[in-house]
Motif scaffolding. Structure first.
Motif, PDB file in Angstrom:
ATOM      1  N   ARG A  42       0.823  -1.265   0.013  1.00  0.00           N
ATOM      2  CA  ARG A  42       0.143  -0.202  -0.197  1.00  0.00           C
ATOM      3  C   ARG A  42       0.884   1.155   0.107  1.00  0.00           C
ATOM      4  N   PRO A  43       0.502   2.243  -0.680  1.00  0.00           N
ATOM      5  CA  PRO A  43      -0.677   2.375  -1.280  1.00  0.00           C
ATOM      6  C   PRO A  43      -0.721   1.787  -2.765  1.00  0.00           C
ATOM      7  N   LEU A  44      -1.774   1.680  -3.485  1.00  0.00           N
ATOM      8  CA  LEU A  44      -1.850   1.219  -4.847  1.00  0.00           C
ATOM      9  C   LEU A  44      -2.532   2.041  -5.601  1.00  0.00           C
ATOM     10  N   ARG A  45      -2.226   2.002  -6.964  1.00  0.00           N
ATOM     11  CA  ARG A  45      -2.903   2.784  -7.759  1.00  0.00           C
ATOM     12  C   ARG A  45      -4.054   1.851  -8.646  1.00  0.00           C
ATOM     13  N   VAL A  46      -5.253   2.378  -8.487  1.00  0.00           N
ATOM     14  CA  VAL A  46      -6.407   1.549  -9.100  1.00  0.00           C
ATOM     15  C   VAL A  46      -7.071   2.317 -10.123  1.00  0.00           C
ATOM     16  N   LEU A  47      -7.264   1.428 -10.938  1.00  0.00           N
ATOM     17  CA  LEU A  47      -8.014   1.993 -12.367  1.00  0.00           C
ATOM     18  C   LEU A  47      -9.540   1.336 -12.318  1.00  0.00           C
ATOM     19  N   ASP A  48     -10.539   2.308 -12.196  1.00  0.00           N
ATOM     20  CA  ASP A  48     -11.924   1.787 -12.364  1.00  0.00           C
ATOM     21  C   ASP A  48     -12.279   2.090 -13.699  1.00  0.00           C
ATOM     22  N   ASP A  62     -10.320   5.141  -1.141  1.00  0.00           N
ATOM     23  CA  ASP A  62     -10.506   5.136   0.329  1.00  0.00           C
ATOM     24  C   ASP A  62      -9.623   3.944   0.743  1.00  0.00           C
ATOM     25  N   ALA A  63      -9.899   2.900  -0.196  1.00  0.00           N
ATOM     26  CA  ALA A  63      -9.221   1.246   0.512  1.00  0.00           C
ATOM     27  C   ALA A  63      -7.906   1.181   0.102  1.00  0.00           C
ATOM     28  N   PHE A  64      -7.224   1.794  -1.202  1.00  0.00           N
ATOM     29  CA  PHE A  64      -6.131   1.491  -1.666  1.00  0.00           C
ATOM     30  C   PHE A  64      -5.193   2.715  -1.808  1.00  0.00           C
ATOM     31  N   GLY A  65      -5.762   3.869  -1.795  1.00  0.00           N
ATOM     32  CA  GLY A  65      -4.671   4.981  -1.941  1.00  0.00           C
ATOM     33  C   GLY A  65      -5.071   5.883  -3.134  1.00  0.00           C
ATOM     34  N   GLU A  66      -5.212   5.440  -4.257  1.00  0.00           N
ATOM     35  CA  GLU A  66      -5.441   6.588  -5.288  1.00  0.00           C
ATOM     36  C   GLU A  66      -6.445   5.741  -6.370  1.00  0.00           C
ATOM     37  N   ALA A  67      -7.452   6.283  -7.202  1.00  0.00           N
ATOM     38  CA  ALA A  67      -8.154   5.619  -7.914  1.00  0.00           C
ATOM     39  C   ALA A  67      -8.416   6.540  -9.322  1.00  0.00           C
ATOM     40  N   ILE A  68      -8.283   5.916 -10.237  1.00  0.00           N
ATOM     41  CA  ILE A  68      -8.571   6.718 -11.549  1.00  0.00           C
ATOM     42  C   ILE A  68      -9.819   6.093 -12.282  1.00  0.00           C
ATOM     43  N   GLY A  69     -10.523   6.891 -12.626  1.00  0.00           N
ATOM     44  CA  GLY A  69     -12.027   6.372 -13.242  1.00  0.00           C
ATOM     45  C   GLY A  69     -11.936   6.755 -14.813  1.00  0.00           C
TER      46      GLY A  69
END
Length: 254
Positions: A42-48, A62-69
């Motif tokens: 952690r953190p992770l960079r997540v792609l939605d 919130d769960a992983f650190g950063e999210a990109i939609g």
């Protein structure tokens, strides 16, 4: 049954956020499932990917650190920016076939009920593999036509089941799409997801037609089904929660 492609800028964007709010219990269920399969660091960079109105994008941050939609529909993406802003979330134009991110820049990709909308699945598989870190994970939350669950509201719309069997892929089709790029399934799980607290809530949501299944129906059958559903809801004396058996496929590099 051949189904036409649905452009969410035409109609579906109008009531999606109101008609498909994310139940708190469902949010907790899915985030726990995603955490169980994510890389441990952690953190992770997540792609939605295909984030729609951004229902899951802030919870992922919130769960992983950063999210990109990433969302191809301009109007759905505008809804996400308006309804689901977050300090560690960015919403970008793009698609599964053209991900606007650098090679190996993503730790975790989520496709939440979006894979069946992808038109060039071979190109999308290549793009996802390109964007993922070597130890990254792909999470495909989908209905699979060879594992169709019982969906309670379908009883009021007799063609809904056949439409969705034609709409959604089989597990073998998803596996075959990702095999050439070196991604293979390592888990296929079924989770019991709470979707509404009562039939009245279900009827109110479906009246907004926030599910693309309705785009493949005739107006008369929608009106008849909605009337029957509302009559059933009106007769409900004790609110009963509605659940769905929901599948998650996890893929990683072979």
């Amino acid at each position: 049954m051949a189904l036409r492609h649905i452009d969410y800028d035409d109609n579906q964007h109008r009531n999606y956020a109101k008609g498909r709010p994310l139940h708190g219990a469902a949010r907790a269920l899915w985030i726990a499932a995603f955490e169980a399969h994510a890389p441990e660091r952690r953190p992770l960079r997540v792609l939605d990917l295909g984030c729609g109105a951004g229902r899951f994008t802030p919870p992922l941050a919130d769960a992983f650190g950063e999210a990109i939609g990433v969302e191809p529909s301009d109007r759905m993406r505008a809804t996400a920016e308006r309804e689901n802003p977050h300090a560690r979330v960015r919403y970008l134009p793009g698609s599964a076939e053209a991900i606007p991110l650098e090679d190996g820049s993503i730790d975790l990709v989520l496709m939440m009920l979006s894979w069946h909308h992808v038109r060039d699945q071979a190109a999308a598989a290549r793009e996802i593999a390109r964007a993922l870190q070597p130890d990254g994970r792909l999470l495909v939350r989908s209905v699979f036509s060879d594992r169709m669950p019982v969906i309670d509201w379908h009883r009021f719309f007799p063609r809904a089941g056949a439409i969705e069997r034609a709409m959604f892929p089989t597990t073998d089709q998803v596996e075959a799409a990702f095999r050439p790029v070196g991604l293979k399934p390592v888990a296929l799980e079924r989770h019991r997801e709470l979707i509404a607290d009562s039939w009245a809530e279900t009827a109110a949501r479906l009246k907004l037609r926030p599910i693309s299944t309705f785009e493949h129906m005739q107006e008369a059958e929608i009106l008849a089904g909605q009337a029957a559903l509302e009559a059933h809801a009106a007769a409900e004396t004790t609110p009963a929660p509605l659940y769905i058996d929901a599948d998650l496929m996890v893929l990683t590099r072979s």
